[in-house]
Every structure is written in structure tokens, then in C-alpha cells.
Design an enzyme around this catalytic site. Structure first.
Site, PDB file in Angstrom:
ATOM      1  CD  GLU A  85      12.345  -5.182   4.086  1.00 25.53           C
ATOM      2  OE1 GLU A  85      12.598  -6.151   4.218  1.00 25.53           O
ATOM      3  OE2 GLU A  85      10.815  -5.532   3.347  1.00 25.53           O
ATOM      4  CB  THR A 119      17.602   5.318   4.732  1.00 24.28           C
ATOM      5  OG1 THR A 119      19.110   5.102   5.111  1.00 24.28           O
ATOM      6  CG2 THR A 119      16.134   5.369   5.705  1.00 24.28           C
TER       7      THR A 119
HETATM    8  C1  LIG Z   1       5.559   3.590   3.026  1.00 24.25           C
HETATM    9  C2  LIG Z   1       6.584   3.109   4.204  1.00 24.25           C
HETATM   10  C3  LIG Z   1       6.329   1.498   4.939  1.00 24.25           C
HETATM   11  C4  LIG Z   1       7.057   1.571   6.252  1.00 24.25           C
HETATM   12  N1  LIG Z   1       6.643   0.133   6.427  1.00 24.25           N
HETATM   13  C5  LIG Z   1       7.564  -0.417   7.801  1.00 24.25           C
HETATM   14  C6  LIG Z   1       7.068  -1.767   8.207  1.00 24.25           C
HETATM   15  O1  LIG Z   1       6.014  -2.236   7.686  1.00 24.25           O
HETATM   16  N2  LIG Z   1       7.499  -2.179   9.532  1.00 24.25           N
HETATM   17  C7  LIG Z   1       8.088  -1.170   9.793  1.00 24.25           C
HETATM   18  O2  LIG Z   1       8.826  -1.304  11.288  1.00 24.25           O
HETATM   19  N3  LIG Z   1       8.763   0.034   9.624  1.00 24.25           N
HETATM   20  C8  LIG Z   1       8.170   0.060   8.147  1.00 24.25           C
HETATM   21  N4  LIG Z   1       8.756   1.556   7.772  1.00 24.25           N
HETATM   22  C9  LIG Z   1       9.909   1.945   8.333  1.00 24.25           C
HETATM   23  C10 LIG Z   1      10.565   2.085   8.097  1.00 24.25           C
HETATM   24  O3  LIG Z   1      11.990   1.216   7.618  1.00 24.25           O
HETATM   25  C11 LIG Z   1      11.681   3.552   7.955  1.00 24.25           C
HETATM   26  O4  LIG Z   1      11.344   4.658   7.906  1.00 24.25           O
HETATM   27  C12 LIG Z   1      13.209   3.547   7.722  1.00 24.25           C
HETATM   28  O5  LIG Z   1      13.977   2.536   8.558  1.00 24.25           O
HETATM   29  C13 LIG Z   1      14.146   5.146   7.999  1.00 24.25           C
HETATM   30  O6  LIG Z   1      13.683   5.309   9.771  1.00 24.25           O
HETATM   31  P1  LIG Z   1      13.513   6.548   9.920  1.00 24.25           P
HETATM   32  O7  LIG Z   1      12.408   6.889   8.620  1.00 24.25           O
HETATM   33  O8  LIG Z   1      12.468   6.735  11.322  1.00 24.25           O
HETATM   34  O9  LIG Z   1      14.514   8.092   9.664  1.00 24.25           O
HETATM   35  P2  LIG Z   1      15.915   8.136  10.464  1.00 24.25           P
HETATM   36  O10 LIG Z   1      16.402   6.453  10.851  1.00 24.25           O
HETATM   37  O11 LIG Z   1      14.873   9.278  11.676  1.00 24.25           O
HETATM   38  O12 LIG Z   1      16.471   8.459   9.504  1.00 24.25           O
HETATM   39  C14 LIG Z   1      16.194  10.255   8.627  1.00 24.25           C
HETATM   40  C15 LIG Z   1      17.863   9.663   7.850  1.00 24.25           C
HETATM   41  O13 LIG Z   1      18.795   9.746   8.789  1.00 24.25           O
HETATM   42  C16 LIG Z   1      20.209   9.216   8.299  1.00 24.25           C
HETATM   43  N5  LIG Z   1      20.316   8.550   8.565  1.00 24.25           N
HETATM   44  C17 LIG Z   1      19.589   8.386  10.076  1.00 24.25           C
HETATM   45  N6  LIG Z   1      21.341   7.051  11.143  1.00 24.25           N
HETATM   46  C18 LIG Z   1      21.490   7.908  10.813  1.00 24.25           C
HETATM   47  C19 LIG Z   1      23.585   7.138  10.785  1.00 24.25           C
HETATM   48  N7  LIG Z   1      23.974   6.706  11.426  1.00 24.25           N
HETATM   49  N8  LIG Z   1      24.364   7.206   9.396  1.00 24.25           N
HETATM   50  C20 LIG Z   1      23.481   7.958   8.399  1.00 24.25           C
HETATM   51  N9  LIG Z   1      22.387   8.376   7.798  1.00 24.25           N
HETATM   52  C21 LIG Z   1      21.680   8.480   9.029  1.00 24.25           C
HETATM   53  C22 LIG Z   1      19.124   7.859   6.937  1.00 24.25           C
HETATM   54  O14 LIG Z   1      19.308   7.173   6.350  1.00 24.25           O
HETATM   55  C23 LIG Z   1      17.878   9.295   6.739  1.00 24.25           C
HETATM   56  O15 LIG Z   1      18.659   9.898   5.453  1.00 24.25           O
HETATM   57  C24 LIG Z   1       8.320   2.272   6.420  1.00 24.25           C
HETATM   58  C25 LIG Z   1       7.870   3.356   5.805  1.00 24.25           C
HETATM   59  C26 LIG Z   1       7.390   4.136   5.111  1.00 24.25           C
HETATM   60  C27 LIG Z   1       7.715   5.107   4.889  1.00 24.25           C
END
Ligand SMILES: Cc1cc2nc3c(=O)[nH]c(=O)nc-3n(C[C@H](O)[C@H](O)[C@H](O)COP(=O)(O)OP(=O)(O)OC[C@H]3O[C@@H](n4cnc5c(N)ncnc54)[C@H](O)[C@@H]3O)c2cc1C
Length: 382
Positions: A362, A364
Site C-alpha cells: 500500500e 512503500t
Molecule cells: C505481501 C504483499 C501483498 C500485496 N498485496 C497487494 C494487493 O493486494 N494488490 C496490489 O495491487 N498490490 C499488492 N502488493 C504490491 C505492493 O503494493 C508493491 O509491492 C509495492 O507497491 C511496491 O512495488 P514494487 O514491489 O514493485 O517495488 P518498486 O516500486 O519496484 O520499488 C522498489 C524500491 O524502490 C523504491 N522506489 C520506487 N520508486 C521510487 C521513487 N520514485 N523514489 C524513491 N524510491 C522509490 C521503493 O520504495 C522500493 O524501496 C503486495 C505486495 C506484497 C509483498
């Protein structure tokens, strides 16, 4: 006047949730964590007690609880097990877009069955190449005849393996960036394919799946709100659900804190309980202060939602701070346990693993700070 006293009804609700967490969640939490098994029986009991779907309005059969009442429940259930609570609470995330922007007919069709039976729904925003950067999503929805054809894949979808319907975001205008995304309700039987179940570090009781839509057709009236308004709906949804995540983080932190206090009073080193050492006392004191502060932020953001006041900033404050508190408190609880904290026979290592996801899903920790900075330096309403 600002008054933090709960009403009799709110106290009773909190007690009901706490009792359920103590009697039905805690006793099975570590087993579901170990086996990564889905807590279907616990979810069904939570549904029976009315601890699920709490935001559904009365006209669709729900209890229409306030956001504030919701966070009271979420803290207690997450105190029992945040993985189980993630699965219990996921219907709230999946149905908020519908509540915010759906037609009356769509609400009736998809909300009433959730109240009639213990069914599940999922929220599908994240994709393999579009996490924080929502606008990078590739899932497409193309208008064809009397409906839309949805094509693409979503990942990390909570309850994906068990959901009866999915709230899905897809590009309707690929050139439109975040203004080209629309939101749809997609019933499972339309042809949704569930591709897998993630083997996770923490919250292992919750189901997290990849979900794909291989040219899945839905009627045009399954569009939620206006075409190309999906991003706004998603962001408004997260404004409403982040206080609940903050409350869950408080629940994890409280559980870790309580275990740490109990252990500190029992564990004797150098001839005295370790609780008599100032280094331990200071860790306990910091935990207690941070939990209080995190709870106040969760409550404040929930009350703002109930008052229909702007809540984006407050929700991100609450979610960011409470998630960091959960991680710090759980890590310090492991420290209080010493080497035993690192061993699976003791309760706190699970809480440390569970706490980590609070800083990730929801939005990071970094994305929350981006939202907070933007709301302060360049607010959208200004
Ligand atoms: C157990 C679990 C349940 C989940 N449930 C759902 C769900 O029900 N529905 C759904 O849609 N999603 C769900 N998610 C997804 C979750 O919301 C995403 O994993 C999260 O939004 C981060 O996206 P990502 O994993 O692609 O990381 P990325 O976006 O690739 O980020 C990687 C890193 O880069 C950082 N970063 C990225 N962009 C920036 C920026 N502009 N500036 C600074 N730092 C940045 C992030 O903070 C992070 O540290 C779930 C994830 C997990 C692990």
C-alpha cells in the site's frame, strides 16, 4: 473538544475484536505462519462475527462502520496475527473503489454477496513492471461491443487464489499516462487465471498470488466510475485504507512490545531480571512511546476520513510512521529476547518478519515520504 475516550459501543467493538484475536487467531497464528496455510476457518468465523466487510453501507446489508471503528478492529486483529488480518481485511481494500465510484447496480451486485456469505475479493493494481510507478502498468482494457476486453497480468495480489471477484486497473488510453487508467470489477468466472502463490518472508498466512486476464471480457457496466478515472480512484482508495494499515502496524508493534515486557521480567542475567537493566528499560520505554504516537496518527487519519476532511497527508503520515514503528519495535523485541529472539520457538521473530511488509505494501516507506513532501510543498488542492 478533543476527546480520546471511546464510546461504549466502540469499547464493545474493540473488546469483541480483541477477544476474537485472542481466542481464534493467536492459537493458530504460528502454525499458519510455519505452513503458509490459508486461514479459511478463521476468516469464516470473523465473517460470522461481523468483523469483515465492516465498511459496507447498510443499504447493501453491511454494518456501515466508520473508519475510526474500522481501525479499532484492525489493530486488535493484527495483534492476533497481521497475516491473518491482511486476508480478513482485504475485502475492504477491494471494495473501496466500488464504494467510492461504483454505480448503485454494481454495488448491489458485488457487495451484497460478500455480506450474505464469507466470500473474498482482491484489489489488482500492482504488475511485475509497475509497482510504485502505477502509470507504467501494461494491462489493457479495450472497448469491444457491449463490454471491455481485459488483457494482462497482476502480481502480489492478496487473496488472489481465493477471490470471487477482482477490482482491476487497466489502461484504456495507453498514451494517457496516469490519466489513461480505468477501474473494473472482474468476476472470477469471466476467465481469470491465478498463476501462483508467493512463498513469503512474513505474513505467511495471507495468500499472495499472480493473477492474469487472458482477454477476459466484462460488460461495460463493470467499469467503476468514469473511463480513465482509475488512477484517481486508486489513490483515493489508498487514502482510505492506509489508516487501517497503520492500525495493523500498531497491532504488530503492541504484540512485540507485550512479549518483550513479559520476557524482560522473566529472563534473569547477572542475578536479576533483565528488565532491571537500564538498557532494556530504555528500549521498552521507546517502544511504548512510539506505539502511543503511531496509534494517535492512525486514529487521527481515520477521524479525518470520517469527517470528510482532506486525509491524504494524514493517511501517509500514519502509514509511514506506524510501519516504521512496527519494524523498530519488532526488531527491538528480538533484541530483548537476545539469541532466543532469533529462534522460531519464540514468538518475536515472526513479528519481525511480519512487520517488514508494513513498510512495503500500500505504498512503500519511500512513496509515503514522497506523498508527504508533495502534500506539504505542492499540495494538490492549493
Ligand atoms: C505481501 C504483499 C501483498 C500485496 N498485496 C497487494 C494487493 O493486494 N494488490 C496490489 O495491487 N498490490 C499488492 N502488493 C504490491 C505492493 O503494493 C508493491 O509491492 C509495492 O507497491 C511496491 O512495488 P514494487 O514491489 O514493485 O517495488 P518498486 O516500486 O519496484 O520499488 C522498489 C524500491 O524502490 C523504491 N522506489 C520506487 N520508486 C521510487 C521513487 N520514485 N523514489 C524513491 N524510491 C522509490 C521503493 O520504495 C522500493 O524501496 C503486495 C505486495 C506484497 C509483498
Amino acid at each position: 473538544m478533543v476527546d480520546f475516550t471511546l464510546s461504549e459501543e466502540q469499547e464493545a467493538l474493540r473488546e469483541l475484536a480483541h477477544d476474537f484475536a485472542a481466542r481464534e487467531i493467536r492459537p493458530v497464528a504460528w502454525e499458519h505462519d510455519r505452513d503458509a496455510s490459508f486461514p479459511r476457518a478463521v476468516i469464516d468465523k470473523a465473517w460470522e462475527l461481523g468483523l469483515m466487510n465492516v465498511y459496507i453501507p447498510e443499504r447493501y446489508g453491511g454494518p456501515a462502520l466508520s473508519s475510526f471503528e474500522g481501525v479499532l478492529i484492525e489493530e486488535e486483529l493484527a495483534w492476533g496475527c497481521s497475516g491473518i488480518q491482511t486476508s480478513i481485511g482485504c475485502n475492504g481494500l477491494a471494495t473501496t473503489p466500488l464504494l467510492l465510484a461504483g454505480s448503485d447496480e454494481l454495488k448491489r451486485r458485488y457487495l451484497e454477496p460478500l455480506v450474505a456469505e464469507p466470500r473474498l475479493a482482491s484489489f489488482c493494481l500492482t504488475e511485475p513492471d509497475a509497482g510504485s510507478d502505477v502509470a507504467a502498468m501494461r494491462t489493457r482494457a479495450v472497448r469491444r461491443g457491449a463490454g471491455y476486453v481485459i488483457t494482462g497480468s497482476k502480481c502480489f495480489i492478496t487473496n488472489g487464489g481465493y477471490a470471487d471477484f477482482f477490482t482491476v486497473y487497466a489502461k484504456t488510453d495507453p498514451q494517457g499516462g496516469h490519466r489513461g487508467i480505468s477501474c473494473f470489477i472482474v468476476p472470477r468466472e469471466a476467465g481469470v487465471v491465478v498463476d501462483g502463490h508467493e512463498d513469503k518472508m512474513g505474513q505467511r498466512a495471507s495468500n499472495t498470488a499472480s493473477v492474469s486476464f487472458p482477454d477476459v471480457e466484462v460488460p461495460a457496466d463493470h467499469l467503476v466510475g468514469e473511463e480513465n478515472a482509475g488512477f484517481k480512484i486508486a489513490m483515493a482508495t489508498l487514502d482510505r485504507t492506509r489508516p487501517g494499515v497503520a492500525a495493523m502496524a500498531v497491532g504488530i508493534a503492541r504484540a512485540a512490545f507485550e512479549f518483550a515486557c513479559g520476557y524482560a521480567k522473566e529472563r534473569v542475567q547477572f542475578g536479576a531480571p533483565i528488565a532491571t537493566h537500564q538498557a532494556i528499560q530504555f528500549m521498552i520505554a521507546d517502544m511504548a512511546t512510539e506505539i502511543e504516537a503511531a496509534r494517535l496518527l492512525a486514529w487521527r487519519s481515520a477521524v479525518a476520513l470520517d469527517q470528510r476532511a482532506p486525509a491524504t497527508l494524514l493517511s501517509s503520515h500514519a502509514k509511514r510512521f506506524a510501519a516504521d514503528v512496527a519494524m523498530r519495535v519488532a526488531t527491538d523485541a528480538v533484541q530483548v529476547y537476545g539469541g532466543y529472539g532469533f529462534i522460531k520457538d519464540y514468538p518475536v521473530e515472526k513479528l519481525m518478519r511480519d512487520a517488514k511488509i508494513m513498510q512495503l505494501y500500500e505504498g512503500t516507506a519511500q512513496i509515503q515520504r514522497i506523498v508527504i513532501a508533495r502534500e506539504i510543498l505542492a499540495p494538490r488542492d492549493a
